[in-house]
Enzyme design. Sequence first.
Site, PDB file in Angstrom:
ATOM      1  N   ARG A   1      94.367  92.716   2.275  1.00 27.38           N
ATOM      2  CA  ARG A   1      92.920  92.519   2.331  1.00 27.38           C
ATOM      3  C   ARG A   1      92.250  93.563   3.214  1.00 27.38           C
ATOM      4  O   ARG A   1      91.075  93.872   3.043  1.00 27.38           O
ATOM      5  CB  ARG A   1      92.628  91.112   2.869  1.00 27.38           C
ATOM      6  CG  ARG A   1      91.181  90.684   2.771  1.00 27.38           C
ATOM      7  CD  ARG A   1      90.930  89.404   3.522  1.00 27.38           C
ATOM      8  NE  ARG A   1      91.332  88.241   2.772  1.00 27.38           N
ATOM      9  CZ  ARG A   1      92.195  87.336   3.211  1.00 27.38           C
ATOM     10  NH1 ARG A   1      92.770  87.477   4.378  1.00 27.38           N
ATOM     11  NH2 ARG A   1      92.495  86.285   2.472  1.00 27.38           N
TER      12      ARG A   1
ATOM     13  N   VAL B   1      87.053  88.769  -5.446  1.00 24.55           N
ATOM     14  CA  VAL B   1      88.514  88.657  -5.415  1.00 24.55           C
ATOM     15  C   VAL B   1      89.052  88.601  -3.984  1.00 24.55           C
ATOM     16  O   VAL B   1      88.357  88.932  -3.030  1.00 24.55           O
ATOM     17  CB  VAL B   1      89.176  89.826  -6.184  1.00 24.55           C
ATOM     18  CG1 VAL B   1      88.733  89.827  -7.625  1.00 24.55           C
ATOM     19  CG2 VAL B   1      88.849  91.166  -5.530  1.00 24.55           C
ATOM     20  N   GLU B   2      90.313  88.201  -3.862  1.00 26.71           N
ATOM     21  CA  GLU B   2      91.019  88.041  -2.589  1.00 26.71           C
ATOM     22  C   GLU B   2      90.238  87.154  -1.628  1.00 26.71           C
ATOM     23  O   GLU B   2      90.144  87.420  -0.432  1.00 26.71           O
ATOM     24  CB  GLU B   2      91.338  89.405  -1.957  1.00 26.71           C
ATOM     25  CG  GLU B   2      92.399  90.175  -2.722  1.00 26.71           C
ATOM     26  CD  GLU B   2      92.933  91.373  -1.953  1.00 26.71           C
ATOM     27  OE1 GLU B   2      92.740  91.433  -0.726  1.00 26.71           O
ATOM     28  OE2 GLU B   2      93.538  92.238  -2.591  1.00 26.71           O
ATOM     29  N   GLY B   3      89.683  86.085  -2.166  1.00 29.72           N
ATOM     30  CA  GLY B   3      88.885  85.164  -1.367  1.00 29.72           C
ATOM     31  C   GLY B   3      87.417  85.459  -1.545  1.00 29.72           C
ATOM     32  O   GLY B   3      86.921  86.481  -1.075  1.00 29.72           O
TER      33      GLY B   3
END
Length: 755
Positions: free
Chosen positions: A314, A436-438
């Site tokens: 991230r 994306v990715e949270g």
Amino acid sequence: MSLRKKWISGPAFATFKKVLPPLSATEREAMEAGSVWWDGELFSGRPDWSVLLSYGPSRLSEREQSFLDNEVETLLAMLDEHRIVSEERELPEPVWDYLRHHGFFSLIIPKSYGGLDFSAFANSTIVGRIASRSISAAVTVMVPNSLGPGELLMHYGTEAQKQRWLPGLANGAEIPCFALTGPEAGSDAGSIPDSGVVCRGEFEGEQVLGLRLNWDKRYITLAPRATVLGLAFKLYDPEGLLGDSEELGITCALIPTSHPGVHTGERHFPMGQAFLNGTTRGKDVFIPLDWIIGGPDYAGRGWRMLVECLSAGRGISLPALGTACGHLATRSTSAYAVVRKQFGLSIGRFEGVQEALARIGGLTYQLEAARRLTTRALDMDESPAIVTAISKYHMTEMARTVINDAMDVHAGKAIQLGPKNYLAHNYMSIPIAITVEGANILTRNLMIFGQGASRCHPYVLKELEAAANPDEQAGLEAFDRLLFRHARFAAGNALGALWQGLTGARFNGAPVSGETAQYFRQLARMSRALALCADVSMLTLGGDLKRREMLSARLGDVLSHLYLGSATLKFFEDNGRPEKELPFVHYALARNLHAMGEALTGFLQNFPNRALALTLKALIFPLGNRYRPPADRYATAICRRLMTPGGVRDRLSALCYLPPASEPGLGEVEAAFVAMVRVMDIEKKVLKAQKDGLLPRKLALTELLQQARRQNLLTDTEAQQLREADELRRRAIAVDEFAVGELSRQQSRKRADVA
């Protein structure tokens, strides 16, 4: 001591256990995963600036620089994002072959397995540079080098698994994807319904112990083309074949996509982008037990694995995309502001445009600073989950701001799709990066402060552990020691906040002198305020603080802007404190301090205990909130520097690929910009002649230059330079035109291809 426990620590311990919620297993794993880094200093109320400055600058090795100068540049010359997105709908096969054969999928894989083993900073720089040219290619490179089979194998895989998969991932023979998100589990990955059951089954003609899997995943990048699938699922052991627990927890496995029952191939179409993204499903798929990443010993340990690896990934990929948007917006908009004219003047002369261009420059400076500091942490073998969450959230949001400003300045040129449009695909990709990715809403409201308050606080996590200790007496002993240290900590922050509020933080220490010293002092003041508000919030709201997301998000904003501001100051120091960068530092830090002041004001206005809120306000802002947005003079200074070739402009657009002038798009605009700057003095002669009445004010350029020559106001050379610059200018501001029926024929071909 016994009296203290009886009358103070004991009752406080009992209250603490009631007020603060118990940590679930997944929450505990999330909090314990990774490391606390500079974020811990910022949360302490007393950041040690010497620690920050000791980290050193991020630099590329000779081998990494060579890869950027050669392999990456060759790739960029191969890419045509308009054709990829509008016609091909995916990367052409020659590009895929080049990526595979030149190690673009092996940036993080060790040399011993055939990988490039580059630093996090190099990984970020490579992805960012590609993203300035093609989001489709950048995402394709990004995914194998982020959360996925390669990273999980390196950290947790058995040696046999590493030997089986890493060489193929390194040379491109294997294309990986990782399947985590499903229809019922997005940012809440812990609630995935996909399941595996420990059982016996047939594999390669033999009865073996293994898992029977069922899954339904979506939004999986590279899934339509992947040869190996990383899969996250909940593992159950109803027959006790692995131990006494029936529910083992989240587990990760590696499965060849050619394995019977694995289904991939269908594509999503995210915002019209061309990178491969799709679904994977499986029903009653049997795999042997040793396909679990890390082997049977890692059954049920997948959540910790995912949290640790996601926190690293991230901090690299999505911040790199955000920074690339800043570099592209800086390069293109500063040039276009000079090239495009209205009312006879370059639009960069108008203060409305300058306001947007200054925001682009100021935020891009901070984007680059945060990118370098975050990857520095990762290259120091840290894995700071809160720092990477801050980077992902704020850097994608800052990218949204700068690309919106760039679109506004370019106006009509930015909304006509075609080879000349160098902004549209980055603009359309921003919602993807934010999702994306949270998803960003949840990252801001639940993670940054929600986890940071416990993870970064010097005492709270230890107090939670004491409260959770099954040995009541041992828990009380530990809590007693922590409680009085915590009390001294809180009292010091309260008194320190009041003193710094009354004195304007003038007596705070700073590691440097000069114009930036004030910002070190003010950030330290806000660190005190954050620590004080965090303590009061956790003490009075307890478990309710989780549900008061608007309150906790504002405290998260304070922590975030502390991080971004300190990254900017470090970047300025690492660059050698160049005077020409000072307006960017002033702009960025004024914005950070103003945002922190607004966040704390909002927090205090909405804090439910009004008496405490008024007390906190008196301590933190005894003379009122005096933080203001960036001054106009900084915006004007930024614009002057950005509309001048070289220097700061080049440093803040170094990630931006500059195509040749003969290519439609950014190359044309840059060539026109250079030409227009070169003839500025000649233009001034013409404008003065018009002002003096020697030349008409509104006249076509050809006739204007003829009159100027007849009156010997310009030389033949000067007139020719103006003609050539104006021709480049006209080519640069032009937009794409398509022949009658051309677009409908393209659509027909696409429909035929789909069919």
